[in-house]
Motif scaffolding. Sequence first.
Motif, mmCIF file in Angstrom:
data_model
loop_
_atom_site.group_PDB
_atom_site.id
_atom_site.type_symbol
_atom_site.label_atom_id
_atom_site.label_comp_id
_atom_site.label_asym_id
_atom_site.label_seq_id
_atom_site.Cartn_x
_atom_site.Cartn_y
_atom_site.Cartn_z
ATOM 1 N N VAL A 1 0.810 -1.221 0.000
ATOM 2 C CA VAL A 1 0.000 0.000 0.000
ATOM 3 C C VAL A 1 0.842 1.269 0.000
ATOM 4 N N LEU A 2 2.154 1.134 0.222
ATOM 5 C CA LEU A 2 3.002 2.319 0.203
ATOM 6 C C LEU A 2 3.174 2.840 -1.215
ATOM 7 N N ALA A 3 3.102 4.145 -1.362
ATOM 8 C CA ALA A 3 3.410 4.769 -2.640
ATOM 9 C C ALA A 3 4.919 4.688 -2.884
ATOM 10 N N PRO A 4 5.383 4.776 -4.124
ATOM 11 C CA PRO A 4 6.824 4.814 -4.375
ATOM 12 C C PRO A 4 7.490 5.909 -3.539
ATOM 13 N N GLY A 5 8.593 5.558 -2.906
ATOM 14 C CA GLY A 5 9.275 6.508 -2.030
ATOM 15 C C GLY A 5 8.666 6.623 -0.651
ATOM 16 N N GLY A 6 7.629 5.797 -0.373
ATOM 17 C CA GLY A 6 6.927 5.894 0.906
ATOM 18 C C GLY A 6 7.744 5.360 2.069
ATOM 19 N N HIS A 7 7.342 5.782 3.272
ATOM 20 C CA HIS A 7 8.078 5.466 4.499
ATOM 21 C C HIS A 7 7.347 4.404 5.325
ATOM 22 N N LEU A 8 8.087 3.435 5.836
ATOM 23 C CA LEU A 8 7.578 2.529 6.871
ATOM 24 C C LEU A 8 8.189 2.952 8.195
ATOM 25 N N ILE A 9 7.320 3.190 9.187
ATOM 26 C CA ILE A 9 7.752 3.624 10.517
ATOM 27 C C ILE A 9 7.332 2.553 11.505
ATOM 28 N N VAL A 10 8.296 1.871 12.100
ATOM 29 C CA VAL A 10 7.998 0.837 13.092
ATOM 30 C C VAL A 10 8.504 1.295 14.445
ATOM 31 N N HIS A 11 7.591 1.395 15.409
ATOM 32 C CA HIS A 11 7.947 1.744 16.786
ATOM 33 C C HIS A 11 7.501 0.597 17.677
ATOM 34 N N ASP A 12 8.440 -0.013 18.411
ATOM 35 C CA ASP A 12 8.052 -1.201 19.168
ATOM 36 C C ASP A 12 9.123 -1.540 20.205
ATOM 37 N N PHE A 13 8.756 -2.513 21.054
ATOM 38 C CA PHE A 13 9.716 -3.077 21.995
ATOM 39 C C PHE A 13 10.747 -3.870 21.193
ATOM 40 N N MET A 14 12.022 -3.597 21.419
ATOM 41 C CA MET A 14 13.081 -4.343 20.740
ATOM 42 C C MET A 14 14.202 -4.618 21.723
ATOM 43 N N VAL A 15 14.633 -5.874 21.782
ATOM 44 C CA VAL A 15 15.782 -6.226 22.610
ATOM 45 C C VAL A 15 17.034 -6.142 21.741
ATOM 46 N N ASP A 16 18.191 -6.165 22.401
ATOM 47 C CA ASP A 16 19.457 -6.080 21.679
ATOM 48 C C ASP A 16 19.632 -7.292 20.766
ATOM 49 N N ASN A 17 20.455 -7.130 19.752
ATOM 50 C CA ASN A 17 20.675 -8.217 18.794
ATOM 51 C C ASN A 17 21.208 -9.486 19.451
ATOM 52 N N ASP A 18 22.002 -9.341 20.540
ATOM 53 C CA ASP A 18 22.529 -10.527 21.219
ATOM 54 C C ASP A 18 21.573 -11.067 22.278
ATOM 55 N N ARG A 19 20.393 -10.449 22.396
ATOM 56 C CA ARG A 19 19.343 -10.864 23.326
ATOM 57 C C ARG A 19 19.822 -10.916 24.784
ATOM 58 N N SER A 20 20.640 -9.951 25.164
ATOM 59 C CA SER A 20 21.091 -9.854 26.548
ATOM 60 C C SER A 20 20.318 -8.804 27.344
ATOM 61 N N GLY A 21 19.421 -8.121 26.736
ATOM 62 C CA GLY A 21 18.650 -7.044 27.365
ATOM 63 C C GLY A 21 18.173 -6.089 26.279
ATOM 64 N N PRO A 22 17.799 -4.870 26.672
ATOM 65 C CA PRO A 22 17.681 -4.348 28.040
ATOM 66 C C PRO A 22 16.480 -4.937 28.788
ATOM 67 N N VAL A 23 16.464 -4.724 30.094
ATOM 68 C CA VAL A 23 15.521 -5.408 30.970
ATOM 69 C C VAL A 23 14.077 -5.147 30.568
ATOM 70 N N TYR A 24 13.688 -3.884 30.452
ATOM 71 C CA TYR A 24 12.268 -3.598 30.262
ATOM 72 C C TYR A 24 11.790 -3.957 28.864
ATOM 73 N N ALA A 25 12.640 -3.821 27.869
ATOM 74 C CA ALA A 25 12.258 -4.288 26.538
ATOM 75 C C ALA A 25 12.036 -5.797 26.560
ATOM 76 N N ALA A 26 12.890 -6.508 27.300
ATOM 77 C CA ALA A 26 12.743 -7.959 27.406
ATOM 78 C C ALA A 26 11.454 -8.333 28.131
ATOM 79 N N LEU A 27 11.141 -7.622 29.203
ATOM 80 C CA LEU A 27 9.931 -7.925 29.966
ATOM 81 C C LEU A 27 8.674 -7.639 29.151
ATOM 82 N N TRP A 28 8.654 -6.519 28.447
ATOM 83 C CA TRP A 28 7.491 -6.217 27.615
ATOM 84 C C TRP A 28 7.336 -7.256 26.507
ATOM 85 N N SER A 29 8.451 -7.785 26.020
ATOM 86 C CA SER A 29 8.369 -8.834 25.000
ATOM 87 C C SER A 29 7.726 -10.092 25.571
ATOM 88 N N VAL A 30 8.059 -10.427 26.819
ATOM 89 C CA VAL A 30 7.402 -11.559 27.477
ATOM 90 C C VAL A 30 5.898 -11.285 27.579
#
Length: 334
Positions: A253-282
């Motif tokens: 549905v995006l027009a050419p040149g359109g933007h995708l904006i994702v805002h969400d809980f994300m943990v670090d790539n190595d999955r060591s934290g951070p604490v609250y992002a990890a808890l919200w993911s649970v």
Amino acid sequence: MDPISDVRDISRIGYGFMASKVLFSALNLDLFSLVSPAKTLEELARETGIAPGRLVTLLTACVALGLLVKTGARYSNAPASAAYLVRSAPRYFGDYFRFQVDRQIYPMWVQLDRALRGERTGSYSVLDPEEAEHFTRAQHSGSLGPARVLAQMVDLGACRTLLDVGAGSGAFSIALCQRYPSLAATLIDFPPMVEVATRFVREAGLETRIGCISGNALEVSWPDRQDAVLMSYILSAVAERDVAGLVGHAVKVLAPGGHLIVHDFMVDNDRSGPVYAALWSVGSLHLDPDAVSLTPEWLSGVVGRAGLTALSVRDVIPGITRLLLARKSESGEP
């Protein structure tokens, strides 16, 4: 966070729910508003209708937690409580904890063992109108701050249309439309939430620029030719297969040149934290037992395979949420 080495650290985790319920009960009594200005136990007992013997137990816990300060016989607010938990304060945040955390999220967490076994223990699509009202108003209170931060982090000056998928209270679209006067938005969410979100849109004076589509974002039709698609707090709450589906639908549905904006809980790539992002993911496992714990690297891969170019990942609420920005090519081709 460093690995713990003291039994007291285990106790701090194990007893954490007690402090939460003290905070929620104090908010339900509007205690922080009542001690502005400072009051004695007797005065507070009269105003709350709680027997002094019981109330002093709660007050003592609030003092011990640092929420209140006791000076002689009088109780007053700690600086953070005065700023965020007094109902008349400009930055009042108490209803978010009273309604969303205490009444919706906390009961779901009691069922975590069931969720880990694959049972769906929570859903926002089946809230009755009264609970939807409480949830969405609380969500709005909790989302306004991050929404205003996000609005400063994205450049939508050239955009005219925004699709807000899983919009909740509409706080993010409201903040973006307030920042960009030429922007018009469409919200998609379950009917009870859309009904309440419509009121916030009207209160903001944006009813001519923000419209709504009621339904499950995975099932309803999305409007085409969108300059931007926003997904806030939705990808972390759906199964892994649906993350790719939603991102793929955004690409269509995006027009050419359109933007995708994702805002969400994300943990670090190595999955060591951070604490609250990890808890919200649970916590997302209650909404969908197959919900995936997002990392910037994994999500960038999903976006890239869908045909978008991931541009950046930045903190919005440090330690809790991140913003991923991606863009569709000007030709509209992957």
